[in-house]
Motif scaffolding. Structure first.
Motif, PDB file in Angstrom:
ATOM      1  N   GLY A  55       0.455  -1.540  -0.037  1.00  0.00           N
ATOM      2  CA  GLY A  55      -0.124  -0.012  -0.293  1.00  0.00           C
ATOM      3  C   GLY A  55       1.093   1.285   0.016  1.00  0.00           C
ATOM      4  O   GLY A  55       0.519   2.001   0.439  1.00  0.00           O
ATOM      5  N   GLY A  56       2.163   1.051  -0.324  1.00  0.00           N
ATOM      6  CA  GLY A  56       2.787   2.741  -0.339  1.00  0.00           C
ATOM      7  C   GLY A  56       4.307   2.241   0.485  1.00  0.00           C
ATOM      8  O   GLY A  56       4.798   3.547   0.687  1.00  0.00           O
ATOM      9  N   ASN A  57       3.748   1.229   1.270  1.00  0.00           N
ATOM     10  CA  ASN A  57       5.148   1.618   2.748  1.00  0.00           C
ATOM     11  C   ASN A  57       6.520   1.693   2.255  1.00  0.00           C
ATOM     12  O   ASN A  57       7.194   2.014   2.628  1.00  0.00           O
ATOM     13  CB  ASN A  57       4.206   0.681   3.699  1.00  0.00           C
ATOM     14  CG  ASN A  57       5.369   1.267   4.747  1.00  0.00           C
ATOM     15  OD1 ASN A  57       5.375   1.755   5.307  1.00  0.00           O
ATOM     16  ND2 ASN A  57       5.004  -0.512   5.472  1.00  0.00           N
ATOM     17  N   ALA A  84       8.033   2.851  -0.897  1.00  0.00           N
ATOM     18  CA  ALA A  84       7.481   4.577  -0.926  1.00  0.00           C
ATOM     19  C   ALA A  84       7.893   4.559  -0.136  1.00  0.00           C
ATOM     20  O   ALA A  84       9.018   5.655   0.034  1.00  0.00           O
ATOM     21  CB  ALA A  84       6.677   4.346  -1.878  1.00  0.00           C
ATOM     22  N   ARG A  85       6.967   4.566   0.806  1.00  0.00           N
ATOM     23  CA  ARG A  85       6.805   5.833   2.356  1.00  0.00           C
ATOM     24  C   ARG A  85       8.584   5.776   2.919  1.00  0.00           C
ATOM     25  O   ARG A  85       8.888   6.648   2.794  1.00  0.00           O
ATOM     26  CB  ARG A  85       6.159   5.357   3.007  1.00  0.00           C
ATOM     27  CG  ARG A  85       5.750   6.493   4.292  1.00  0.00           C
ATOM     28  CD  ARG A  85       6.494   5.487   5.888  1.00  0.00           C
ATOM     29  NE  ARG A  85       6.228   4.579   6.013  1.00  0.00           N
ATOM     30  CZ  ARG A  85       6.270   4.403   7.609  1.00  0.00           C
ATOM     31  NH1 ARG A  85       7.081   5.133   8.036  1.00  0.00           N
ATOM     32  NH2 ARG A  85       6.114   3.241   7.501  1.00  0.00           N
ATOM     33  N   ALA A 102       6.145   5.966  -7.530  1.00  0.00           N
ATOM     34  CA  ALA A 102       5.557   4.126  -7.162  1.00  0.00           C
ATOM     35  C   ALA A 102       4.248   4.963  -8.122  1.00  0.00           C
ATOM     36  O   ALA A 102       3.250   5.457  -8.138  1.00  0.00           O
ATOM     37  CB  ALA A 102       5.653   4.156  -5.463  1.00  0.00           C
ATOM     38  N   ILE A 103       3.934   3.066  -8.456  1.00  0.00           N
ATOM     39  CA  ILE A 103       1.999   3.572  -8.528  1.00  0.00           C
ATOM     40  C   ILE A 103       1.488   1.793  -7.653  1.00  0.00           C
ATOM     41  O   ILE A 103       1.858   1.058  -7.156  1.00  0.00           O
ATOM     42  CB  ILE A 103       1.740   2.102  -9.826  1.00  0.00           C
ATOM     43  CG1 ILE A 103       2.870   2.924 -10.719  1.00  0.00           C
ATOM     44  CG2 ILE A 103       0.590   3.122 -11.096  1.00  0.00           C
ATOM     45  CD1 ILE A 103       2.649   4.776 -11.057  1.00  0.00           C
ATOM     46  N   VAL A 104       0.917   2.294  -6.911  1.00  0.00           N
ATOM     47  CA  VAL A 104       0.187   2.079  -5.739  1.00  0.00           C
ATOM     48  C   VAL A 104      -1.276   1.166  -6.494  1.00  0.00           C
ATOM     49  O   VAL A 104      -2.186   1.628  -6.371  1.00  0.00           O
ATOM     50  CB  VAL A 104      -0.070   2.797  -4.285  1.00  0.00           C
ATOM     51  CG1 VAL A 104      -0.942   1.431  -2.896  1.00  0.00           C
ATOM     52  CG2 VAL A 104       1.057   2.337  -3.829  1.00  0.00           C
ATOM     53  N   SER A 105      -1.069   0.257  -6.821  1.00  0.00           N
ATOM     54  CA  SER A 105      -2.171  -0.839  -7.491  1.00  0.00           C
ATOM     55  C   SER A 105      -3.366  -1.633  -6.555  1.00  0.00           C
ATOM     56  O   SER A 105      -3.143  -2.944  -6.890  1.00  0.00           O
ATOM     57  CB  SER A 105      -1.595  -1.147  -8.566  1.00  0.00           C
ATOM     58  OG  SER A 105      -0.851  -2.151  -7.863  1.00  0.00           O
ATOM     59  N   TYR A 106      -3.903  -0.562  -5.593  1.00  0.00           N
ATOM     60  CA  TYR A 106      -4.770  -1.704  -4.778  1.00  0.00           C
ATOM     61  C   TYR A 106      -5.932  -2.654  -5.908  1.00  0.00           C
ATOM     62  O   TYR A 106      -5.743  -4.022  -5.520  1.00  0.00           O
ATOM     63  CB  TYR A 106      -5.014  -0.952  -4.191  1.00  0.00           C
ATOM     64  CG  TYR A 106      -4.657  -1.290  -2.028  1.00  0.00           C
ATOM     65  CD1 TYR A 106      -3.849  -1.295  -1.852  1.00  0.00           C
ATOM     66  CD2 TYR A 106      -5.970  -1.644  -1.522  1.00  0.00           C
ATOM     67  CE1 TYR A 106      -3.841  -2.213  -0.782  1.00  0.00           C
ATOM     68  CE2 TYR A 106      -5.682  -1.837  -0.090  1.00  0.00           C
ATOM     69  CZ  TYR A 106      -4.947  -1.999   0.263  1.00  0.00           C
ATOM     70  OH  TYR A 106      -4.754  -2.980   0.939  1.00  0.00           O
ATOM     71  N   ALA A 107      -6.505  -1.770  -6.872  1.00  0.00           N
ATOM     72  CA  ALA A 107      -8.110  -2.442  -7.138  1.00  0.00           C
ATOM     73  C   ALA A 107      -7.104  -3.178  -8.279  1.00  0.00           C
ATOM     74  O   ALA A 107      -5.737  -2.707  -9.142  1.00  0.00           O
ATOM     75  CB  ALA A 107      -8.396  -1.044  -7.990  1.00  0.00           C
ATOM     76  N   ILE A 115       2.345  -6.614   6.293  1.00  0.00           N
ATOM     77  CA  ILE A 115       2.971  -5.342   5.952  1.00  0.00           C
ATOM     78  C   ILE A 115       3.743  -4.970   6.251  1.00  0.00           C
ATOM     79  O   ILE A 115       4.975  -5.016   4.818  1.00  0.00           O
ATOM     80  CB  ILE A 115       2.078  -4.253   5.643  1.00  0.00           C
ATOM     81  CG1 ILE A 115       0.475  -4.479   5.225  1.00  0.00           C
ATOM     82  CG2 ILE A 115       2.256  -2.938   5.415  1.00  0.00           C
ATOM     83  CD1 ILE A 115      -0.408  -3.184   6.020  1.00  0.00           C
ATOM     84  N   GLY A 123       5.163  10.946  -0.307  1.00  0.00           N
ATOM     85  CA  GLY A 123       5.576   9.977  -0.924  1.00  0.00           C
ATOM     86  C   GLY A 123       5.531   8.014  -0.376  1.00  0.00           C
ATOM     87  O   GLY A 123       5.981   7.719  -0.587  1.00  0.00           O
ATOM     88  N   ARG A 148      -0.387   5.178   2.545  1.00  0.00           N
ATOM     89  CA  ARG A 148       0.276   3.534   3.504  1.00  0.00           C
ATOM     90  C   ARG A 148      -1.564   3.857   4.448  1.00  0.00           C
ATOM     91  O   ARG A 148      -0.898   3.121   5.587  1.00  0.00           O
ATOM     92  CB  ARG A 148       1.756   4.493   3.865  1.00  0.00           C
ATOM     93  CG  ARG A 148       2.463   3.062   4.919  1.00  0.00           C
ATOM     94  CD  ARG A 148       2.149   3.408   6.364  1.00  0.00           C
ATOM     95  NE  ARG A 148       2.860   4.895   6.623  1.00  0.00           N
ATOM     96  CZ  ARG A 148       2.709   5.050   7.913  1.00  0.00           C
ATOM     97  NH1 ARG A 148       2.365   4.013   8.553  1.00  0.00           N
ATOM     98  NH2 ARG A 148       3.511   6.302   8.188  1.00  0.00           N
ATOM     99  N   THR A 200      -4.422   2.109   3.531  1.00  0.00           N
ATOM    100  CA  THR A 200      -4.595   0.855   3.614  1.00  0.00           C
ATOM    101  C   THR A 200      -3.936   0.822   4.374  1.00  0.00           C
ATOM    102  O   THR A 200      -3.492  -0.792   4.551  1.00  0.00           O
ATOM    103  CB  THR A 200      -3.527   0.436   2.294  1.00  0.00           C
ATOM    104  OG1 THR A 200      -2.250   1.342   2.439  1.00  0.00           O
ATOM    105  CG2 THR A 200      -4.394   1.132   0.508  1.00  0.00           C
ATOM    106  N   LEU A 258      -8.655   2.719  -4.276  1.00  0.00           N
ATOM    107  CA  LEU A 258      -7.885   2.467  -5.492  1.00  0.00           C
ATOM    108  C   LEU A 258      -6.484   2.426  -5.924  1.00  0.00           C
ATOM    109  O   LEU A 258      -6.052   1.619  -6.762  1.00  0.00           O
ATOM    110  CB  LEU A 258      -9.630   2.883  -6.744  1.00  0.00           C
ATOM    111  CG  LEU A 258     -10.582   2.628  -6.374  1.00  0.00           C
ATOM    112  CD1 LEU A 258     -11.279   2.584  -7.902  1.00  0.00           C
ATOM    113  CD2 LEU A 258     -11.447   1.499  -5.950  1.00  0.00           C
ATOM    114  N   ALA A 290      -2.650   4.814  -5.931  1.00  0.00           N
ATOM    115  CA  ALA A 290      -1.949   6.146  -5.634  1.00  0.00           C
ATOM    116  C   ALA A 290      -0.756   5.998  -6.365  1.00  0.00           C
ATOM    117  O   ALA A 290      -0.225   5.197  -7.096  1.00  0.00           O
ATOM    118  CB  ALA A 290      -1.356   5.941  -4.423  1.00  0.00           C
TER     119      ALA A 290
END
Lengths: 416, 416
Positions: A282-284, A286-287, A302-307, A395, B282, B287, B290, B300, B302
């Protein structure tokens, strides 16, 4: 010089707030050669505060008290400290003006309740708070100092940095402490310890080695105590070098750096760039990378592609793959990594797809099942993990493993 | 029943590790009606450990000790505990077999050093550790319990959940504690306190109200102590309702939820979806969202567009805009929010662009200058912030403000 920290407030004891203040204070004080010997977290009751102040005052030179300075009734630190010092609270007109100004700055009138904020320990020097409405206080008694700060991290840090630390610098300590670090990857704590046992045996009594394990890595911290800073530094350098020579290629840093800092620094050095394609994390990832100062030199995005639609539209994962193998599959995670690498034009990309939980698991794909892929200059590597933690632990572990896989592929492809 | 937590290890005192274990333990124990009265973090020296164990044993019914159980020399908890209990360490063959199995599971042979892990306090019951190599221990003396756990969070949590908590459930306490929460947004701590002062005045002596402020929001925690759980719950419900009625629309949650949990729950309820377009944050907003279980129903994805090329290629920010106004500008951040909303097909999108620091600042655009935009169903709102913290604080504040702006626009557009 010895310090103790007392944090006051039920929220820490109830586990509603993680005490990040103390770690920050520990670092700041260490830089001043002031060594935190104990951190005590207590409820905001008079009895507990009195006891903690009494005990700390028998052991430490510097006592930092955070929390309980607000205007509301649950804040009893000030009145209790007055009892402890056998003094009283006195109204301070300058503080009142200052608090009024803080409200004025936000175009608000000061509620009456805040008159109480102008009550200051009679034996204290005010630490004016430009970042909030509760003033800090500095109480010096002979060679001992008590510092009272609000518990809100932002206010505490600013008051400490701009008000208290300049005053603390006036203190001096005869006892010096010198630290060295070695960050290792891919070798277990006890194997590491066995391989350096004879070096540890030969340590002088002033030296101490601590093992700080984390998933997939162990940080070694070498501490030396003494009076002669120059001599301490010489011994520390020597011992550190002997350890580094022995441990060899598992050493990835010889300074106090986080793994993310090592990755950022090394990628920049080798002109490598990074993107992430994250589903369950979920972007963690990248964070963590972007928390490192200077990350913009190697991290493009980053591409957070949750869906699933986002996996298709933003990363180019094929709909057939999703249909045939599902989002949590080796095929999908490879396409995610390659998609990020191609679309963001980076030399490396790391991708995650899995079921963090607590919902979403099936018999075939249970909670904690997570695929990770790393795309490098010449190859793609994948790994399947089965974790057993709760959502946050899964995660965190997926993030750590993804960074480790990224590092290993990067090192294979970029030997110095 | 009262508990104390003792964490052993220099890394917490030096500020190299934030003590997340204690918060987690505080929550778990609270659920068992066991109330943590003090958390004490100390160095791993025999003297400190003995002192802390002695003090805690005079106050608490349950004492949980974490850290210092590893196989390396800096781990002295076990030997010190043996002194404290005036007992000895005895070799336990069953534990040795168990530790060997743990190594075997990872296809590794057990280093000799780990024989020491089979040494157990003679008065303890072993808490077998399936998640690492250091066993936990349970020492019961009359009505008092000491629990020794490793400090590695993953191992500590699993040992607690699967070994210690089932045993703790056998204990019972006469004193009951009941909690209620109210999360408010957009009203300052002291204004809030003034507006409910008369209700607080009328509280019975068993009730206590705590104010937990965070950027832009205040959480109220109502605590009631007593013996009759039914009666406590009735009073708590009544007091909570009176507070909610008074505070009105600033109340956004009446359970113990984080702001992110409120956002996820409410978006799902109103069939709204969210995407983020993050530069300086970032991926931190993604994060946080999610981390909430169930986020996949409304989040969906980021686009973390750290590099300008990614802002153009992945979000459709125009090159002219970047040239004319720069990446940190109202124009860019609007295009980022709209780009994410359009490309990820969401009803809401939030975007950030700014200079987190420490590098990258100019006279015109200093460190801490951050633009935030929120795109909703009918409008786009923007705001410029000037923060003065370090990199991590600036990221945290930008994240909080972005979530607040998102919430405010969402509430305007989706009144119940």
């Amino acid at each position: 010089m010895k310090a103790e920290i007392i944090t006051i407030g039920d929220e820490i004891l109830l586990g509603q707030v993680v005490d990040t203040n103390s770690a920050w204070l520990g670092q700041q004080l260490f830089d001043l050669q002031i060594h935190v010997q104990q951190i005590t977290s207590i409820t905001d009751s008079e009895e507990h505060i009195l006891q903690a102040l009494t005990e700390a005052s028998q052991r430490a030179d510097v006592i930092i008290c955070t929390g309980g300075l607000g205007p509301t009734r649950d804040d009893v630190t000030k009145a209790t400290a007055a009892k402890f010092f056998q003094t009283e609270l006195v109204h301070n007109e300058e503080v009142l003006e200052h608090v009024k100004q803080i409200f004025a700055r936000f175009n608000r009138t000061m509620p009456d309740m805040n008159y109480g904020q102008a009550s200051i320990l009679a034996n204290a020097e005010v630490l004016f708070n430009d970042w909030g409405t509760a003033p800090g206080m500095w109480v010096q008694q002979g060679e001992q100092v008590f510092i009272f700060l609000p518990g809100v991290p932002y206010e505490m840090k600013n008051l400490m940095q701009h008000r208290a630390i300049p005053k603390l610098k006036a203190f001096h300590s005869a006892e010096k402490l010198v630290l060295r670090y070695i960050l290792t990857v891919g070798i277990g704590e006890s194997h590491l310890a066995e391989s350096i046992a004879d070096i540890e045996d030969s340590f002088p009594s002033s030296a101490h080695l601590a093992y700080l394990p984390k998933i997939g890595m162990v940080r070694l911290r070498l501490t030396l105590n003494g009076k002669d800073l120059k001599e301490l530094n010489r011994t520390a350098d020597d011992l550190q070098q002997r350890l580094i020579d022995r441990i060899g290629s598992a050493v990835i840093a010889t300074e106090d750096l986080s793994f993310e800092e090592v990755i950022v620094r090394d990628f920049v050095k080798h002109n490598c760039t990074l993107a992430t394609a994250e589903s369950c994390t979920g972007g963690n990832i990248a964070r963590l990378i972007t928390e490192v100062s200077g990350a913009s030199e190697m991290f493009l995005g980053a591409i957070v592609s949750y869906a699933n639609e986002v996996k298709v539209s933003q990363l180019g994962v094929s709909e057939e793959t999703l249909k045939e193998h599902g989002a949590v599959s080796e095929e999908t995670v490879i396409q995610m990594a390659k998609g990020a690498q191609e679309r963001l034009h980076t030399s490396y990309a790391v991708a995650t797809s899995g079921i963090a939980g607590p919902g979403g698991g099936t018999a075939e794909k249970p909670v904690g099942m997570i695929w990770v892929a790393v795309a490098g200059k010449n190859s793609v590597q994948t790994k399947l993990f089965q974790f057993h933690g709760d959502r946050l632990i899964n995660i965190e572990r997926a993030t750590n493993q993804a960074l480790l896989m990224l590092w290993n592929l990067y090192r294979q492809e970029n030997q110095d």
